[in-house]
Motif scaffolding. Structure first.
Motif, PDB file in Angstrom:
ATOM      1  N   PRO A 253      18.182  68.430 -25.123  1.00 37.74           N
ATOM      2  CA  PRO A 253      18.249  67.826 -26.462  1.00 37.74           C
ATOM      3  C   PRO A 253      16.881  67.423 -27.023  1.00 37.74           C
ATOM      4  CG  PRO A 253      19.956  66.916 -25.070  1.00 37.74           C
ATOM      5  CD  PRO A 253      19.096  67.773 -24.190  1.00 37.74           C
ATOM      6  N   VAL A 254      15.984  66.963 -26.170  1.00 40.33           N
ATOM      7  CA  VAL A 254      14.647  66.609 -26.655  1.00 40.33           C
ATOM      8  C   VAL A 254      13.939  67.860 -27.173  1.00 40.33           C
ATOM      9  CG1 VAL A 254      12.361  65.766 -25.967  1.00 40.33           C
ATOM     10  CG2 VAL A 254      14.419  64.565 -25.194  1.00 40.33           C
ATOM     11  N   ASP A 255      14.030  68.948 -26.424  1.00 42.51           N
ATOM     12  CA  ASP A 255      13.385  70.201 -26.856  1.00 42.51           C
ATOM     13  C   ASP A 255      14.005  70.719 -28.151  1.00 42.51           C
ATOM     14  OD1 ASP A 255      11.678  70.149 -24.699  1.00 42.51           O
ATOM     15  OD2 ASP A 255      12.940  71.454 -23.459  1.00 42.51           O
ATOM     16  N   VAL A 256      15.323  70.610 -28.260  1.00 41.52           N
ATOM     17  CA  VAL A 256      16.005  71.061 -29.477  1.00 41.52           C
ATOM     18  C   VAL A 256      15.527  70.246 -30.666  1.00 41.52           C
ATOM     19  CG1 VAL A 256      18.226  71.196 -30.668  1.00 41.52           C
ATOM     20  CG2 VAL A 256      18.032  71.961 -28.290  1.00 41.52           C
ATOM     21  N   THR A 257      15.512  68.920 -30.527  1.00 44.56           N
ATOM     22  CA  THR A 257      15.107  68.079 -31.657  1.00 44.56           C
ATOM     23  C   THR A 257      13.630  68.255 -31.984  1.00 44.56           C
ATOM     24  OG1 THR A 257      14.813  66.186 -30.170  1.00 44.56           O
ATOM     25  CG2 THR A 257      16.921  66.369 -31.322  1.00 44.56           C
ATOM     26  N   LEU A 258      12.802  68.528 -30.967  1.00 46.01           N
ATOM     27  CA  LEU A 258      11.390  68.800 -31.246  1.00 46.01           C
ATOM     28  C   LEU A 258      11.215  70.126 -31.996  1.00 46.01           C
ATOM     29  CD1 LEU A 258       9.658  67.546 -27.974  1.00 46.01           C
ATOM     30  CD2 LEU A 258       9.597  66.491 -30.262  1.00 46.01           C
ATOM     31  N   SER A 259      12.069  71.103 -31.718  1.00 45.63           N
ATOM     32  CA  SER A 259      11.977  72.366 -32.460  1.00 45.63           C
ATOM     33  C   SER A 259      12.400  72.155 -33.917  1.00 45.63           C
ATOM     34  CB  SER A 259      12.800  73.469 -31.795  1.00 45.63           C
ATOM     35  OG  SER A 259      14.177  73.174 -31.839  1.00 45.63           O
ATOM     36  N   VAL A 260      13.360  71.273 -34.149  1.00 50.54           N
ATOM     37  CA  VAL A 260      13.759  70.940 -35.520  1.00 50.54           C
ATOM     38  C   VAL A 260      12.597  70.232 -36.223  1.00 50.54           C
ATOM     39  CG1 VAL A 260      15.321  69.528 -36.922  1.00 50.54           C
ATOM     40  CG2 VAL A 260      16.230  70.881 -35.017  1.00 50.54           C
ATOM     41  N   LEU A 261      11.943  69.316 -35.514  1.00 55.29           N
ATOM     42  CA  LEU A 261      10.792  68.625 -36.086  1.00 55.29           C
ATOM     43  C   LEU A 261       9.665  69.620 -36.395  1.00 55.29           C
ATOM     44  CD1 LEU A 261       9.485  65.951 -36.890  1.00 55.29           C
ATOM     45  CD2 LEU A 261       8.691  65.729 -34.512  1.00 55.29           C
ATOM     46  N   ALA A 262       9.446  70.569 -35.500  1.00 58.70           N
ATOM     47  CA  ALA A 262       8.418  71.589 -35.747  1.00 58.70           C
ATOM     48  C   ALA A 262       8.753  72.422 -36.985  1.00 58.70           C
ATOM     49  CB  ALA A 262       8.273  72.495 -34.517  1.00 58.70           C
ATOM     50  N   ALA A 263      10.018  72.717 -37.161  1.00 63.30           N
ATOM     51  CA  ALA A 263      10.439  73.472 -38.350  1.00 63.30           C
ATOM     52  C   ALA A 263      10.198  72.654 -39.613  1.00 63.30           C
ATOM     53  CB  ALA A 263      11.906  73.873 -38.231  1.00 63.30           C
ATOM     54  N   TRP A 264      10.474  71.354 -39.562  1.00 69.25           N
ATOM     55  CA  TRP A 264      10.206  70.495 -40.729  1.00 69.25           C
ATOM     56  C   TRP A 264       8.718  70.451 -41.038  1.00 69.25           C
ATOM     57  CZ3 TRP A 264      13.467  69.863 -44.253  1.00 69.25           C
ATOM     58  CH2 TRP A 264      14.810  69.606 -44.009  1.00 69.25           C
ATOM     59  N   LYS A 265       7.878  70.514 -39.997  1.00 68.08           N
ATOM     60  CA  LYS A 265       6.426  70.532 -40.230  1.00 68.08           C
ATOM     61  C   LYS A 265       6.035  71.780 -41.007  1.00 68.08           C
ATOM     62  CE  LYS A 265       1.991  70.168 -37.834  1.00 68.08           C
ATOM     63  NZ  LYS A 265       1.263  71.362 -38.131  1.00 68.08           N
ATOM     64  N   VAL A 266       6.608  72.908 -40.660  1.00 67.95           N
ATOM     65  CA  VAL A 266       6.343  74.153 -41.384  1.00 67.95           C
ATOM     66  C   VAL A 266       6.800  74.021 -42.834  1.00 67.95           C
ATOM     67  CG1 VAL A 266       6.958  76.603 -41.534  1.00 67.95           C
ATOM     68  CG2 VAL A 266       6.435  75.586 -39.306  1.00 67.95           C
ATOM     69  N   VAL A 267       8.001  73.470 -43.027  1.00 71.01           N
ATOM     70  CA  VAL A 267       8.535  73.282 -44.383  1.00 71.01           C
ATOM     71  C   VAL A 267       7.640  72.325 -45.166  1.00 71.01           C
ATOM     72  CG1 VAL A 267      10.479  72.347 -45.703  1.00 71.01           C
ATOM     73  CG2 VAL A 267      10.897  73.870 -43.764  1.00 71.01           C
ATOM     74  N   ASP A 268       7.195  71.243 -44.527  1.00 75.69           N
ATOM     75  CA  ASP A 268       6.328  70.265 -45.185  1.00 75.69           C
ATOM     76  C   ASP A 268       5.033  70.932 -45.672  1.00 75.69           C
ATOM     77  OD1 ASP A 268       5.566  67.508 -45.910  1.00 75.69           O
ATOM     78  OD2 ASP A 268       4.098  67.721 -44.290  1.00 75.69           O
ATOM     79  N   ALA A 269       4.425  71.753 -44.844  1.00 74.46           N
ATOM     80  CA  ALA A 269       3.196  72.452 -45.234  1.00 74.46           C
ATOM     81  C   ALA A 269       3.460  73.390 -46.409  1.00 74.46           C
ATOM     82  CB  ALA A 269       2.630  73.224 -44.046  1.00 74.46           C
ATOM     83  N   GLU A 270       4.597  74.059 -46.381  1.00 69.59           N
ATOM     84  CA  GLU A 270       4.938  74.978 -47.477  1.00 69.59           C
ATOM     85  C   GLU A 270       5.211  74.214 -48.767  1.00 69.59           C
ATOM     86  OE1 GLU A 270       5.521  78.754 -49.241  1.00 69.59           O
ATOM     87  OE2 GLU A 270       4.404  78.016 -47.517  1.00 69.59           O
TER      88      GLU A 270
END
Length: 176
Positions: A46-63
């Motif tokens: 679950p930690v890895d899953v939620t970190l991947s979601v956070l990483a995706a939000w970082k990409v969206v934030d930059a865009e």
């Protein structure tokens, strides 16, 4: 200007649309980092899953930041001031200038903005330092002189160029 506050219904729809757009990106990131196929992403730690979601939000934030800068630049190119950009964003004029330093170009004393060479004639575009509006003067290929006239100022450089181009076409060489 109307309020940019959104309703609860609009917020719910926005959240759904963003999550729908985010899930494939989060799945792809998680798949790459875990080696699991995308359809098994949620079976990981679950930690890895939620970190991947956070990483995706970082990409969206930059865009979103990139697209926001483009929108601010577009507004500035149409004559919006840093004060107006700041008001929309909920920051000061100075904050908007710092956030989007290239968004607004300051008009200087009426100066050549650009030259046109069309249909054998030439025209010069000038920007008014007070209003930021654009005007033109030109000489057609047939020797005729023309201007936007009097107090005519166009809101954009492109609009002034279109009017100057029409004048140059009307006074093209060999036109009768």
């Amino acid at each position: 200007m109307t309020s940019t506050e959104i309703t609860l219904e609009e917020q719910t729809e926005l959240d759904k649309a963003l999550l729908d757009a985010l899930n494939p990106l989060a799945s792809a990131i998680r798949s790459r980092t875990s080696g699991l196929p995308e359809e098994r992403m949620w079976e990981a730690d679950p930690v890895d899953v939620t970190l991947s979601v956070l990483a995706a939000w970082k990409v969206v934030d930059a865009e979103v930041k990139r697209l926001t800068a483009i929108a601010a630049g577009t507004a500035g190119s149409y004559g919006a001031s840093y004060e107006q950009l700041g008001a929309v964003w909920g920051i000061t004029r100075q904050g908007a200038r710092k956030k989007w330093p290239e968004a607004v170009t300051r008009p200087t004393a009426a100066q050549p903005g650009a030259g046109l060479k069309l249909f054998g004639g030439t025209a010069e575009l000038v920007q008014d330092p007070e209003s930021g509006g654009w005007s033109w003067t030109g000489e057609g290929a047939d020797g005729a002189h023309g201007t936007a006239g009097g107090d005519t100022w166009y809101p954009t450089k492109e609009e002034a160029a279109a009017h100057a181009g029409a004048f140059l076409a009307e006074h093209a060489a060999g036109r009768s």
